[in-house]
Design a protein around this motif. Structure first.
Motif, PDB file in Angstrom:
ATOM      1  N   ILE A 250       1.009  -1.171  -0.303  1.00  0.00           N
ATOM      2  CA  ILE A 250       0.128  -0.106   0.202  1.00  0.00           C
ATOM      3  C   ILE A 250       0.899   1.290  -0.098  1.00  0.00           C
ATOM      4  O   ILE A 250       1.745   1.363   0.797  1.00  0.00           O
ATOM      5  N   ALA A 251       0.743   2.322  -0.893  1.00  0.00           N
ATOM      6  CA  ALA A 251       1.384   3.531  -1.291  1.00  0.00           C
ATOM      7  C   ALA A 251       0.418   4.604  -0.720  1.00  0.00           C
ATOM      8  O   ALA A 251      -0.703   4.515  -1.508  1.00  0.00           O
ATOM      9  N   ILE A 252       0.905   5.339  -0.064  1.00  0.00           N
ATOM     10  CA  ILE A 252      -0.193   6.462   0.248  1.00  0.00           C
ATOM     11  C   ILE A 252       0.287   7.798  -0.280  1.00  0.00           C
ATOM     12  O   ILE A 252       1.494   8.469  -0.106  1.00  0.00           O
ATOM     13  N   ALA A 253      -0.517   8.309  -1.181  1.00  0.00           N
ATOM     14  CA  ALA A 253      -0.179   9.536  -1.764  1.00  0.00           C
ATOM     15  C   ALA A 253      -1.043  10.566  -1.648  1.00  0.00           C
ATOM     16  O   ALA A 253      -1.016  11.944  -1.946  1.00  0.00           O
ATOM     17  N   THR A 254      -2.099  10.398  -0.950  1.00  0.00           N
ATOM     18  CA  THR A 254      -3.400  11.286  -0.371  1.00  0.00           C
ATOM     19  C   THR A 254      -2.326  12.240   0.693  1.00  0.00           C
ATOM     20  O   THR A 254      -1.956  11.924   1.648  1.00  0.00           O
ATOM     21  N   ILE A 255      -2.893  13.577   0.362  1.00  0.00           N
ATOM     22  CA  ILE A 255      -2.200  14.603   1.034  1.00  0.00           C
ATOM     23  C   ILE A 255      -3.047  15.467   2.010  1.00  0.00           C
ATOM     24  O   ILE A 255      -4.117  15.615   1.786  1.00  0.00           O
ATOM     25  N   ALA A 256      -2.730  15.355   3.213  1.00  0.00           N
ATOM     26  CA  ALA A 256      -3.307  16.248   4.472  1.00  0.00           C
ATOM     27  C   ALA A 256      -2.720  17.513   4.764  1.00  0.00           C
ATOM     28  O   ALA A 256      -1.499  17.359   5.064  1.00  0.00           O
ATOM     29  N   THR A 257      -3.439  18.623   4.303  1.00  0.00           N
ATOM     30  CA  THR A 257      -2.869  19.982   4.566  1.00  0.00           C
ATOM     31  C   THR A 257      -3.716  20.728   5.761  1.00  0.00           C
ATOM     32  O   THR A 257      -4.848  20.772   5.826  1.00  0.00           O
ATOM     33  N   PRO A 258      -3.013  21.134   6.836  1.00  0.00           N
ATOM     34  CA  PRO A 258      -3.528  21.844   7.912  1.00  0.00           C
ATOM     35  C   PRO A 258      -4.044  23.070   7.366  1.00  0.00           C
ATOM     36  O   PRO A 258      -3.950  23.835   6.705  1.00  0.00           O
TER      37      PRO A 258
ATOM     38  N   SER B  18      -6.863  15.836  -0.030  1.00  0.00           N
ATOM     39  CA  SER B  18      -6.956  15.672  -1.362  1.00  0.00           C
ATOM     40  C   SER B  18      -6.291  14.228  -1.733  1.00  0.00           C
ATOM     41  O   SER B  18      -4.999  14.001  -1.393  1.00  0.00           O
ATOM     42  N   GLY B  19      -6.766  13.607  -2.746  1.00  0.00           N
ATOM     43  CA  GLY B  19      -6.443  12.382  -3.268  1.00  0.00           C
ATOM     44  C   GLY B  19      -7.363  11.454  -3.725  1.00  0.00           C
ATOM     45  O   GLY B  19      -8.614  11.737  -3.805  1.00  0.00           O
ATOM     46  N   VAL B  20      -6.953  10.248  -3.907  1.00  0.00           N
ATOM     47  CA  VAL B  20      -7.886   9.359  -4.714  1.00  0.00           C
ATOM     48  C   VAL B  20      -7.861   8.049  -4.079  1.00  0.00           C
ATOM     49  O   VAL B  20      -6.599   7.331  -3.629  1.00  0.00           O
TER      50      VAL B  20
ATOM     51  N   GLY C 146     -14.203   3.202  -4.911  1.00  0.00           N
ATOM     52  CA  GLY C 146     -13.430   4.026  -4.437  1.00  0.00           C
ATOM     53  C   GLY C 146     -14.040   5.669  -4.362  1.00  0.00           C
ATOM     54  O   GLY C 146     -14.807   5.964  -5.075  1.00  0.00           O
ATOM     55  N   VAL C 147     -13.043   6.499  -3.916  1.00  0.00           N
ATOM     56  CA  VAL C 147     -13.722   8.055  -3.796  1.00  0.00           C
ATOM     57  C   VAL C 147     -12.371   8.898  -4.275  1.00  0.00           C
ATOM     58  O   VAL C 147     -11.144   8.572  -4.243  1.00  0.00           O
TER      59      VAL C 147
END
Length: 422
Positions: A155-163, A171-173, A231-232
């Motif tokens: 599993i590779a995580i590319a979804t970004i969480a910005t404060p 933002s991500g898929v 998926g979303v």
């Protein structure tokens, strides 16, 4: 009364039996809806209220948080039982329950002293919020997997969480996890913007109806078609601070508390497949022993060809049972029988062997039952397609064996060198 779960868990405590009786109470509705769900590829929405009313959304949540107090054995028994009726529902239910580990493991990590004193209240608040919501009937979809792939990880995580003010923007898929548009909340794994390693991974409880969330194109799966695996897509989705766990290193520390199969419950996905395989075996045996040849009057099952097929099916089914029962033992025994690394290594091999054995059972059922049973909407057709998905879900057998071999040979190479005192 003998429960379906007892075919997997040969002995049940009184508490486990009571929980498995709750699971069996929903089976008639699941069986009735299974064919239509497969045909349309739509998750039967009536199952949500059904399982909520039975208390099953809190199956493995401790009683102190309002759950049924079950553990890994209960989860395996439940997914096995549900898999015998509707594998798609069982798979979605499995992923809901994987969310519990994101509450249970952080609390264990606190007990183990892995967090600083000032981090504990934040970790505890998120964990207890998650567990209480599940026990209260909130269905969670666990979204970790993404379209992006990494050669070094499953599993590779590319979804970004910005404060942002008051919380975080995601933002991500997310491409897999079941219950898209079905679950009340999505449990999303993302990386904090600017981080480059696993210490930057964070967890977020995202309301299904949040602004900025859209479903991906409909997933027209070969099997497990009614698990809502679309998926979303998330574009600047706001998540309040109280629904976020962003303490640096918290994700890595909680995983240290698992017993072997990733977050300590992955073996229960294999129980889904085994339940489906057992159902196909039972169907084929009943069909071939219940019909006779017109010229001899003997049962179809008595023919030499069918005897070979049935024998092969029985052997493959027993192989799957042996693997999964051993894994359950390794991950639930107290004290632990083996170090975590050894448990993990066995899991990598077991997952593939169970998947392939279950698929071979379905293939044997197809051969045994012949053309008249080879329909898209029949038990054999549905199970064969569902179990074909077992070959690729989570990771294929070849990858598991390769990783296990790497661990084995690396250990052997280390034995060649030693530090000695002269």
């Amino acid at each position: 009364m003998t429960l379906i779960a007892e075919r997997l868990l040969t002995t049940l405590t009184d508490a486990e039996r009571a929980r498995m009786e709750k699971v069996e109470s929903v089976l008639p509705a699941l069986r009735e809806a299974a064919a239509k769900a497969d045909e349309t590829g739509e998750f039967p929405v009536g199952h949500i209220a059904l399982m909520r009313e039975a208390g099953l959304l809190g199956l493995i949540i401790p009683e102190e948080f309002g759950g049924l107090g079950g553990g890994l054995r209960d989860l395996a028994g439940a997914t096995f039982t549900l898999g015998s009726a509707c594998p798609s529902t069982a798979l979605a239910y499995f992923f809901h329950n994987t969310s519990a580990s994101r509450g249970l493991l952080p609390l264990e990590a606190i007990e183990a002293g892995l967090f600083a004193e000032d981090e504990v209240p934040v970790i505890k608040a998120f964990a207890e919020r998650l567990l209480t919501n599940m026990a209260g009937g909130t269905w969670l979809a666990n979204f970790a997997s993404e379209e992006v792939k990494s050669s070094s990880a499953n599993i590779a995580i590319a979804t970004i969480a910005t404060p942002v003010e008051g919380g975080w923007s995601l933002s991500g898929v997310k491409s897999f996890g079941c219950a898209t548009g079905v679950a009340d909340y999505y449990l999303v794994t993302a990386k904090v913007d600017g981080t480059t390693d696993a210490d930057g991974l964070a967890l977020f409880l995202v309301n299904r109806d949040s602004e900025g969330i859209t479903n991906r194109p409909k997933w027209n799966g070969l099997g497990m078609r009614a698990s809502a695996n679309d998926g979303v897509i998330m574009e600047n989705v706001f998540v309040p601070s109280e629904d976020s766990l962003t303490v640096p290193g918290s994700f890595v520390k909680m995983l240290q508390m698992s017993r072997g199969s990733f977050v300590g419950n992955q073996l229960a996905i294999m129980a889904v497949y085994l339940g489906a395989a057992q159902n196909a075996y039972d169907y084929a045996l009943e069909r071939t022993t219940g019909k006779t040849f017109a010229d001899t009057g003997k049962t179809i099952a008595s023919s030499p060809m069918h005897q070979v097929i049935i024998g092969n099916m029985a052997e493959r089914l027993e192989t799957a049972y042996l693997w999964i029962r051993r894994q359950i033992e390794l991950e639930t025994s107290e004290p632990p029988l083996l170090p975590k690394a050894e448990v993990y290594k066995q899991w990598r091999i077991a997952k593939g062997d169970i998947s392939e054995a279950c698929f071979q059972v379905a293939l044997g059922a197809l051969k045994a039952c012949g053309t008249s049973a080879a329909t898209m909407d029949g038990v054999i057709g549905r199970t064969l397609r569902d179990l074909a998905m077992a070959l690729v879900m989570t990771f294929p057998a070849e990858r598991g064996r390769l990783e296990a071999a790497s661990m084995i040979t690396q250990d052997k190479e280390n034995e060649l060198f030693a530090s000695v005192n002269s």
